[in-house]
Design an enzyme around this catalytic site. Sequence first.
Site: not given
Ligand code: 4NP
Length: 180
Positions: A24, A144, A18
């Site tokens: 995710r 997300d 992800c």
């Molecule tokens: P993930 O969610 O891709 O599902 O782990 C996110 C976690 C952190 C960030 C973006 C999406 N971030 O911008 O820090």
Amino acid sequence: MNLPGPREPGLYRLALVCLGNICRSPMAHATLEAHLVGAGLDDRVHVRSAGTGGWHVGEPMDRRAAATLTAAGYDPSRHRGQQFAASWYDEFDLVLAMDTSNLEDLTDLLRAGSGAGTDTGRLRRFRDFDPVVGAGDDDRDVPDPYYGAESGFDSVLAMVERTSEALTAVLGRTLRETRA
Ligand code: 4NP
């Protein structure tokens, strides 16, 4: 749906990717691992998760993701964030992106890394294996949940649980068909 065969007979290496690797893909990793254990395949399928971004390398899971997993009976405690690198394409039999944006970033990395003749069959979306997919292309995304409401994590959990179950069945079939 058929999977690319394992590079090493009898052992399948799978990466879940992800953006941040704290919501995710770690949630999908936990549910997939549990299904693999249930199917007796945990020693035949090696799973790792990563983010295309490096902001959370070494960090545990997002607090909300961990709480959602814990409430559903999964153990989130061992996770530490990792960043995906182009070299993973040489290591893993299949790389699964959580959403279309992740898929585009991973496609760019694949093209930049290996030039012409890239083996894009080893790069897909996780929800290509979801048995409950609607009409639109967006329905192939695990949305997300990072900037959204807590309920987004329950919705992610439902998607990754049912997709993990279906993916485990396909992995079992692939390993049987490619047995050395
Ligand atoms: P993930 O969610 O891709 O599902 O782990 C996110 C976690 C952190 C960030 C973006 C999406 N971030 O911008 O820090």
